[in-house]
Design a protein around this motif. Structure first.
Motif, mmCIF file in Angstrom:
data_model
loop_
_atom_site.group_PDB
_atom_site.id
_atom_site.type_symbol
_atom_site.label_atom_id
_atom_site.label_comp_id
_atom_site.label_asym_id
_atom_site.label_seq_id
_atom_site.Cartn_x
_atom_site.Cartn_y
_atom_site.Cartn_z
ATOM 1 N N GLY A 18 0.813 -1.210 0.000
ATOM 2 C CA GLY A 18 0.000 0.000 0.000
ATOM 3 C C GLY A 18 0.844 1.257 0.000
ATOM 4 N N LEU A 19 1.893 1.274 0.819
ATOM 5 C CA LEU A 19 2.776 2.443 0.854
ATOM 6 C C LEU A 19 3.514 2.619 -0.467
ATOM 7 N N PHE A 20 3.947 1.510 -1.052
ATOM 8 C CA PHE A 20 4.628 1.581 -2.345
ATOM 9 C C PHE A 20 3.688 2.137 -3.413
ATOM 10 N N ASN A 21 2.447 1.648 -3.425
ATOM 11 C CA ASN A 21 1.462 2.147 -4.387
ATOM 12 C C ASN A 21 1.225 3.635 -4.197
ATOM 13 N N ALA A 22 1.143 4.085 -2.942
ATOM 14 C CA ALA A 22 0.944 5.509 -2.681
ATOM 15 C C ALA A 22 2.127 6.317 -3.199
ATOM 16 N N VAL A 45 0.568 8.883 -5.906
ATOM 17 C CA VAL A 45 0.417 10.265 -5.447
ATOM 18 C C VAL A 45 1.269 11.236 -6.260
ATOM 19 N N PRO A 46 2.555 10.958 -6.519
ATOM 20 C CA PRO A 46 3.319 11.895 -7.352
ATOM 21 C C PRO A 46 2.748 12.052 -8.765
ATOM 22 N N GLN A 47 2.187 10.976 -9.324
ATOM 23 C CA GLN A 47 1.581 11.085 -10.653
ATOM 24 C C GLN A 47 0.368 12.006 -10.618
ATOM 25 N N ILE A 48 -0.438 11.879 -9.583
ATOM 26 C CA ILE A 48 -1.624 12.735 -9.452
ATOM 27 C C ILE A 48 -1.213 14.180 -9.247
ATOM 28 N N VAL A 49 -0.252 14.416 -8.367
ATOM 29 C CA VAL A 49 0.215 15.779 -8.106
ATOM 30 C C VAL A 49 0.828 16.387 -9.364
ATOM 31 N N SER A 85 0.744 20.240 -13.602
ATOM 32 C CA SER A 85 1.315 20.414 -14.942
ATOM 33 C C SER A 85 0.827 21.696 -15.603
ATOM 34 N N VAL A 86 -0.347 22.139 -15.248
ATOM 35 C CA VAL A 86 -0.871 23.397 -15.807
ATOM 36 C C VAL A 86 0.009 24.565 -15.385
#
Length: 89
Positions: free
Chosen positions: A37-41, A45-49, A54-55
């Protein structure tokens, strides 16, 4: 063309599975779920951020494709070097 897309799919599966396999080999079995779970986060999370920011980031670097490729390549190299920090059993 179909063969190319099949091979892209196989490559993508490897990109997704190998980092998780490294993590699973380096952690105790009784804590596997927590670490997964921590690895997935740490992946998601960085991809979402980055997607949300990106805008703001793209105009700062000039929307230049070569600059984007350079930044992506530097992060790719950093990630590749970071794999060496994982201690396997």
């Amino acid at each position: 063309m179909v063969l190319a897309f099949i091979l892209i799919g196989v490559g993508w599966a490897g990109i997704i599975i190998y980092p998780l396999a490294f993590v699973m080999d380096a952690i105790p079995a009784q804590n596997a779920g927590v670490y997964q779970g921590l690895f997935n986060a740490q992946v998601c999370v960085p991809q979402i951020v980055a997607s949300l920011l990106s805008v703001l980031i793209l105009p700062l670097i000039g929307n230049s494709l070569p600059t984007l490729m350079l930044i992506g390549s530097l992060f790719w190299i950093a990630g590749t070097l970071a794999v060496g920090l994982v201690k396997l059993k």
